[in-house]
Scaffold this motif. Sequence first.
Motif, mmCIF file in Angstrom:
data_model
loop_
_atom_site.group_PDB
_atom_site.id
_atom_site.type_symbol
_atom_site.label_atom_id
_atom_site.label_comp_id
_atom_site.label_asym_id
_atom_site.label_seq_id
_atom_site.Cartn_x
_atom_site.Cartn_y
_atom_site.Cartn_z
ATOM 1 N N VAL B 177 38.468 57.054 46.560
ATOM 2 C CA VAL B 177 37.033 56.739 46.594
ATOM 3 C C VAL B 177 36.500 56.626 45.161
ATOM 4 N N VAL B 178 36.932 57.565 44.296
ATOM 5 C CA VAL B 178 36.479 57.548 42.899
ATOM 6 C C VAL B 178 36.954 56.263 42.204
ATOM 7 N N TYR B 179 38.187 55.862 42.460
ATOM 8 C CA TYR B 179 38.699 54.605 41.898
ATOM 9 C C TYR B 179 37.806 53.439 42.312
ATOM 10 N N MET B 180 37.462 53.396 43.589
ATOM 11 C CA MET B 180 36.682 52.257 44.087
ATOM 12 C C MET B 180 35.279 52.243 43.490
ATOM 13 N N VAL B 181 34.607 53.395 43.560
ATOM 14 C CA VAL B 181 33.231 53.454 43.034
ATOM 15 C C VAL B 181 33.246 53.258 41.520
ATOM 16 N N GLY B 182 34.155 53.970 40.832
ATOM 17 C CA GLY B 182 34.259 53.857 39.369
ATOM 18 C C GLY B 182 34.576 52.435 38.955
ATOM 19 N N GLY B 183 35.451 51.776 39.709
ATOM 20 C CA GLY B 183 35.833 50.408 39.377
ATOM 21 C C GLY B 183 34.648 49.461 39.459
ATOM 22 N N VAL B 184 33.857 49.611 40.508
ATOM 23 C CA VAL B 184 32.680 48.741 40.664
ATOM 24 C C VAL B 184 31.682 49.003 39.524
ATOM 25 N N LEU B 185 31.495 50.276 39.183
ATOM 26 C CA LEU B 185 30.555 50.601 38.097
ATOM 27 C C LEU B 185 31.086 50.111 36.745
ATOM 28 N N ASP B 186 32.407 50.207 36.532
ATOM 29 C CA ASP B 186 33.014 49.635 35.303
ATOM 30 C C ASP B 186 32.688 48.147 35.207
ATOM 31 N N HIS B 187 32.825 47.487 36.339
ATOM 32 C CA HIS B 187 32.590 46.045 36.378
ATOM 33 C C HIS B 187 31.145 45.718 35.975
ATOM 34 N N PHE B 188 30.211 46.501 36.502
ATOM 35 C CA PHE B 188 28.804 46.269 36.142
ATOM 36 C C PHE B 188 28.565 46.492 34.649
ATOM 37 N N GLU B 189 29.222 47.519 34.097
ATOM 38 C CA GLU B 189 29.083 47.792 32.656
ATOM 39 C C GLU B 189 29.634 46.614 31.843
ATOM 40 N N LEU B 190 30.774 46.087 32.289
ATOM 41 C CA LEU B 190 31.375 44.955 31.577
ATOM 42 C C LEU B 190 30.471 43.733 31.664
ATOM 43 N N LYS B 191 29.899 43.524 32.851
ATOM 44 C CA LYS B 191 29.001 42.373 33.046
ATOM 45 C C LYS B 191 27.760 42.486 32.177
ATOM 46 N N ARG B 192 27.329 43.732 31.962
ATOM 47 C CA ARG B 192 26.144 43.946 31.130
ATOM 48 C C ARG B 192 26.424 43.500 29.691
ATOM 49 N N LEU B 193 27.645 43.754 29.226
ATOM 50 C CA LEU B 193 27.986 43.387 27.851
ATOM 51 C C LEU B 193 28.341 41.905 27.748
ATOM 52 N N LEU B 194 29.116 41.421 28.718
ATOM 53 C CA LEU B 194 29.532 40.014 28.683
ATOM 54 C C LEU B 194 28.624 39.214 29.612
ATOM 55 N N GLY B 195 27.559 38.700 29.046
ATOM 56 C CA GLY B 195 26.547 38.019 29.856
ATOM 57 C C GLY B 195 27.035 36.688 30.398
ATOM 58 N N PRO B 196 26.163 35.993 31.111
ATOM 59 C CA PRO B 196 26.551 34.689 31.654
ATOM 60 C C PRO B 196 26.737 33.658 30.535
ATOM 61 N N VAL B 197 27.503 32.645 30.822
ATOM 62 C CA VAL B 197 27.695 31.565 29.860
ATOM 63 C C VAL B 197 26.444 30.699 29.867
ATOM 64 N N PRO B 198 25.773 30.563 28.720
ATOM 65 C CA PRO B 198 24.551 29.744 28.708
ATOM 66 C C PRO B 198 24.887 28.259 28.772
ATOM 67 N N PRO B 199 23.970 27.466 29.283
ATOM 68 C CA PRO B 199 24.224 26.022 29.315
ATOM 69 C C PRO B 199 24.188 25.454 27.908
ATOM 70 N N ASP B 200 24.861 24.333 27.720
ATOM 71 C CA ASP B 200 24.836 23.683 26.392
ATOM 72 C C ASP B 200 23.438 23.166 26.116
ATOM 73 N N GLY B 201 23.121 23.074 24.814
ATOM 74 C CA GLY B 201 21.850 22.478 24.435
ATOM 75 C C GLY B 201 20.709 23.458 24.334
ATOM 76 N N ASP B 202 21.014 24.788 24.340
ATOM 77 C CA ASP B 202 19.909 25.732 24.132
ATOM 78 C C ASP B 202 19.519 25.720 22.654
ATOM 79 N N GLN B 203 18.437 26.404 22.355
ATOM 80 C CA GLN B 203 17.886 26.273 21.022
ATOM 81 C C GLN B 203 18.178 27.470 20.122
ATOM 82 N N THR B 204 19.228 28.230 20.461
ATOM 83 C CA THR B 204 19.559 29.382 19.631
ATOM 84 C C THR B 204 19.882 28.918 18.204
ATOM 85 N N THR B 205 19.338 29.624 17.238
ATOM 86 C CA THR B 205 19.553 29.231 15.850
ATOM 87 C C THR B 205 20.992 29.502 15.428
#
Lengths: 110, 206
Positions: B177-205
């Motif tokens: 159970v700990v593996y399953m819950v911990g794994g899902v929470l690890d995934h959320f932490e990773l997603k928080r750091l590695l955000g979505p891929v932005p579309p091309d053509g944004d205006q970031t400097t």
Amino acid sequence: MATKPRFDELAELDRLIHEPARLSILTALSACRSADFLYLQRLTGLSKGNLSSHLAKLEEGGLVRVEKEFVGKIPVTRLALTRLGRAGIERHWQRLEALRQHALVWHPEV
Amino acid sequence: MQTVDQRRLERIRSVTDNYFFWQGLRLVPMGAALLVVGLRWTPWWPLVDPWNDLVLIFVLAIGLTASWAIGSSYRRTFGDVRARPGVHERRDTLKWLVVYPAMVGALVIDGIVRPAVFVTGPVWGAATVAYWWSTGRGRPHYLVAAALFSIYGFLPMFGLYPSGVAAISPFFALLGVVYMVGGVLDHFELKRLLGPVPPDGDQTTV
């Protein structure tokens, strides 16, 4: 006696490295042998064009090596630090840490 | 103007260095397999021979295969990182010479001696803290898991649960159970750091 701040060191920080997106890229690459373009894109939140532009600057500066390879039939761009890049980012981190330490003990002279 | 957030940079460094360990969904099928294995020797297990061994082998095989497939999916979705060879020699040495022997030793003690405390609980709790510490910290749920394991280990002292062999099987179910819950929470932490891929053509400097 108040410790003299070393704000003059701020000016010495390498602008090529210190720009936030490039610093994120170099920091990530310093922690691995190599990473692919997609990982760095997700890490920095930059678009393909912007990330390519940053990487081109880092490659021009001799800090990053770009390698192209195929995984199956899919082309993958991999990035790795050069020896110069690894030394540069380590020196930069040391400077940042030294500045942080000085900022902690610094009191303005009245 | 963007500024350099030193804490974020440190997180980038530690996650990149331990990228494999932050791919939490890899743990979920393994956790499910452990849960089934753990339940096998409890009164709640519904099957009888000859199905028992077949089901266990099948579940472990599925768990390993699914974990491998999820690893491939992480590479496609979040990108690939190749670790520096030899950087974690000290961690690996400690893991093989200290942590794993201690974990197996605790199981052996509980299996043979049946002490007043279920020794595996606190020992595996300490191993969980070591895992958390050596793989980039951050994820506080591993500290909660370590506390849970330790509490489970001390329950027999107060007569709230049996110690020894009887406690091993439910412990593995808890681990699953700990593996399953911990794994899902690890995934959320990773997603928080590695955000979505932005579309091309944004205006970031640049």
